[in-house]
Scaffold this motif. Structure first.
Motif, PDB file in Angstrom:
ATOM      1  N   MET A  87       0.845  -1.176   0.000  1.00 36.29           N
ATOM      2  CA  MET A  87       0.000   0.000   0.000  1.00 36.29           C
ATOM      3  C   MET A  87       0.892   1.243   0.000  1.00 36.29           C
ATOM      4  N   ALA A  88       0.435   2.268  -0.686  1.00 37.86           N
ATOM      5  CA  ALA A  88       1.214   3.495  -0.813  1.00 37.86           C
ATOM      6  C   ALA A  88       1.172   4.303   0.477  1.00 37.86           C
ATOM      7  N   THR A  89       2.287   4.904   0.769  1.00 35.72           N
ATOM      8  CA  THR A  89       2.389   5.741   1.970  1.00 35.72           C
ATOM      9  C   THR A  89       1.751   7.106   1.746  1.00 35.72           C
ATOM     10  N   ASN A  90       1.890   7.646   0.555  1.00 38.71           N
ATOM     11  CA  ASN A  90       1.423   9.004   0.263  1.00 38.71           C
ATOM     12  C   ASN A  90       0.379   8.986  -0.854  1.00 38.71           C
ATOM     13  N   GLN A  91      -0.409  10.066  -0.898  1.00 36.52           N
ATOM     14  CA  GLN A  91      -1.383  10.260  -1.964  1.00 36.52           C
ATOM     15  C   GLN A  91      -1.231  11.669  -2.540  1.00 36.52           C
ATOM     16  N   THR A  92      -1.650  11.818  -3.806  1.00 36.45           N
ATOM     17  CA  THR A  92      -1.607  13.133  -4.437  1.00 36.45           C
ATOM     18  C   THR A  92      -2.639  14.044  -3.784  1.00 36.45           C
ATOM     19  N   THR A  93      -2.431  15.336  -3.926  1.00 39.14           N
ATOM     20  CA  THR A  93      -3.276  16.332  -3.255  1.00 39.14           C
ATOM     21  C   THR A  93      -4.710  16.342  -3.774  1.00 39.14           C
ATOM     22  N   ASN A  94      -4.879  16.352  -5.084  1.00 43.00           N
ATOM     23  CA  ASN A  94      -6.211  16.583  -5.645  1.00 43.00           C
ATOM     24  C   ASN A  94      -7.094  15.340  -5.708  1.00 43.00           C
ATOM     25  N   TYR A  95      -6.550  14.227  -6.127  1.00 42.84           N
ATOM     26  CA  TYR A  95      -7.372  13.043  -6.332  1.00 42.84           C
ATOM     27  C   TYR A  95      -6.994  11.882  -5.414  1.00 42.84           C
ATOM     28  N   GLN A  96      -6.088  12.129  -4.516  1.00 40.71           N
ATOM     29  CA  GLN A  96      -5.628  11.102  -3.576  1.00 40.71           C
ATOM     30  C   GLN A  96      -5.185   9.826  -4.299  1.00 40.71           C
ATOM     31  N   LEU A  97      -4.434  10.007  -5.384  1.00 43.39           N
ATOM     32  CA  LEU A  97      -3.859   8.877  -6.092  1.00 43.39           C
ATOM     33  C   LEU A  97      -2.627   8.412  -5.332  1.00 43.39           C
ATOM     34  N   ASN A  98      -2.356   7.141  -5.423  1.00 39.20           N
ATOM     35  CA  ASN A  98      -1.261   6.556  -4.660  1.00 39.20           C
ATOM     36  C   ASN A  98       0.102   7.059  -5.127  1.00 39.20           C
ATOM     37  N   GLN A  99       0.955   7.334  -4.156  1.00 40.90           N
ATOM     38  CA  GLN A  99       2.342   7.725  -4.376  1.00 40.90           C
ATOM     39  C   GLN A  99       3.201   6.821  -3.501  1.00 40.90           C
ATOM     40  N   TRP A 100       3.961   5.962  -4.120  1.00 46.45           N
ATOM     41  CA  TRP A 100       4.716   4.963  -3.368  1.00 46.45           C
ATOM     42  C   TRP A 100       6.105   5.452  -2.987  1.00 46.45           C
ATOM     43  N   GLU A 101       6.517   5.073  -1.810  1.00 43.24           N
ATOM     44  CA  GLU A 101       7.890   5.238  -1.353  1.00 43.24           C
ATOM     45  C   GLU A 101       8.644   3.969  -1.737  1.00 43.24           C
ATOM     46  N   PRO A 102       9.961   4.017  -1.818  1.00 40.53           N
ATOM     47  CA  PRO A 102      10.724   2.819  -2.183  1.00 40.53           C
ATOM     48  C   PRO A 102      10.447   1.606  -1.290  1.00 40.53           C
ATOM     49  N   THR A 103      10.066   1.840  -0.068  1.00 38.10           N
ATOM     50  CA  THR A 103       9.825   0.725   0.867  1.00 38.10           C
ATOM     51  C   THR A 103       8.379   0.234   0.848  1.00 38.10           C
ATOM     52  N   ASP A 104       7.497   0.899   0.105  1.00 39.85           N
ATOM     53  CA  ASP A 104       6.081   0.506   0.058  1.00 39.85           C
ATOM     54  C   ASP A 104       5.888  -0.742  -0.801  1.00 39.85           C
ATOM     55  N   ALA A 105       4.931  -1.550  -0.410  1.00 36.62           N
ATOM     56  CA  ALA A 105       4.539  -2.699  -1.228  1.00 36.62           C
ATOM     57  C   ALA A 105       3.541  -2.207  -2.287  1.00 36.62           C
ATOM     58  N   VAL A 106       3.877  -2.432  -3.549  1.00 30.54           N
ATOM     59  CA  VAL A 106       3.009  -2.021  -4.648  1.00 30.54           C
ATOM     60  C   VAL A 106       2.005  -3.136  -4.902  1.00 30.54           C
ATOM     61  N   GLN A 107       0.704  -2.773  -4.874  1.00 31.30           N
ATOM     62  CA  GLN A 107      -0.342  -3.781  -5.034  1.00 31.30           C
ATOM     63  C   GLN A 107      -1.276  -3.397  -6.178  1.00 31.30           C
ATOM     64  N   ARG A 108      -1.745  -4.406  -6.872  1.00 28.80           N
ATOM     65  CA  ARG A 108      -2.653  -4.211  -7.999  1.00 28.80           C
ATOM     66  C   ARG A 108      -3.920  -3.475  -7.572  1.00 28.80           C
ATOM     67  N   VAL A 109      -4.451  -3.758  -6.408  1.00 29.94           N
ATOM     68  CA  VAL A 109      -5.693  -3.118  -5.963  1.00 29.94           C
ATOM     69  C   VAL A 109      -5.526  -1.610  -5.843  1.00 29.94           C
ATOM     70  N   ASP A 110      -4.309  -1.158  -5.527  1.00 30.16           N
ATOM     71  CA  ASP A 110      -4.057   0.281  -5.473  1.00 30.16           C
ATOM     72  C   ASP A 110      -4.168   0.907  -6.860  1.00 30.16           C
ATOM     73  N   PHE A 111      -3.633   0.235  -7.857  1.00 29.35           N
ATOM     74  CA  PHE A 111      -3.750   0.732  -9.236  1.00 29.35           C
ATOM     75  C   PHE A 111      -5.210   0.741  -9.684  1.00 29.35           C
ATOM     76  N   ASN A 112      -5.949  -0.297  -9.350  1.00 30.57           N
ATOM     77  CA  ASN A 112      -7.367  -0.352  -9.709  1.00 30.57           C
ATOM     78  C   ASN A 112      -8.148   0.784  -9.047  1.00 30.57           C
ATOM     79  N   ALA A 113      -7.844   1.061  -7.796  1.00 30.20           N
ATOM     80  CA  ALA A 113      -8.518   2.162  -7.092  1.00 30.20           C
ATOM     81  C   ALA A 113      -8.181   3.500  -7.753  1.00 30.20           C
ATOM     82  N   ASP A 114      -6.900   3.686  -8.112  1.00 30.22           N
ATOM     83  CA  ASP A 114      -6.503   4.919  -8.793  1.00 30.22           C
ATOM     84  C   ASP A 114      -7.217   5.062 -10.133  1.00 30.22           C
ATOM     85  N   ASN A 115      -7.302   3.987 -10.898  1.00 28.43           N
ATOM     86  CA  ASN A 115      -7.983   4.037 -12.196  1.00 28.43           C
ATOM     87  C   ASN A 115      -9.449   4.387 -12.034  1.00 28.43           C
TER      88      ASN A 115
END
Length: 80
Positions: free
Chosen positions: A1-29
């Motif tokens: 899961m992403a540690t940070n989100q963008t300001t306007n749409y709360q899209l995921n912003q990953w840190e190098p130590t974050d686990a990248v998950q498909r569900v996060d991309f689906n939520a962003d889409n």
């Protein structure tokens, strides 16, 4: 899961130590899809508003032109 989100749409912003998950991309889409659909709807409304304004201006011009028309009757005296 992403540690940070963008300001306007709360899209995921990953840190190098974050686990990248498909569900996060689906939520962003899904968020992006909804935002784009809303923008398209707003654009269509703005276009319709412009067309209505143009039609209103045309109606006002036609009305002004109609007031310049004089109706009446003329009967000549046969001299000219």
């Amino acid at each position: 899961m992403a540690t940070n989100q963008t300001t306007n749409y709360q899209l995921n912003q990953w840190e190098p130590t974050d686990a990248v998950q498909r569900v996060d991309f689906n939520a962003d889409n899904a968020k992006l899809d909804a935002a784009l659909a809303q923008k398209a709807d707003r654009s269509e409304l703005e276009e319709l508003d412009g067309r209505i304004s143009a039609a209103d201006t045309s109606i006002q011009q036609i009305t002004a032109d109609l007031t310049k028309i004089t109706f009446g009757r003329y009967t000549g005296d046969g001299t000219e």
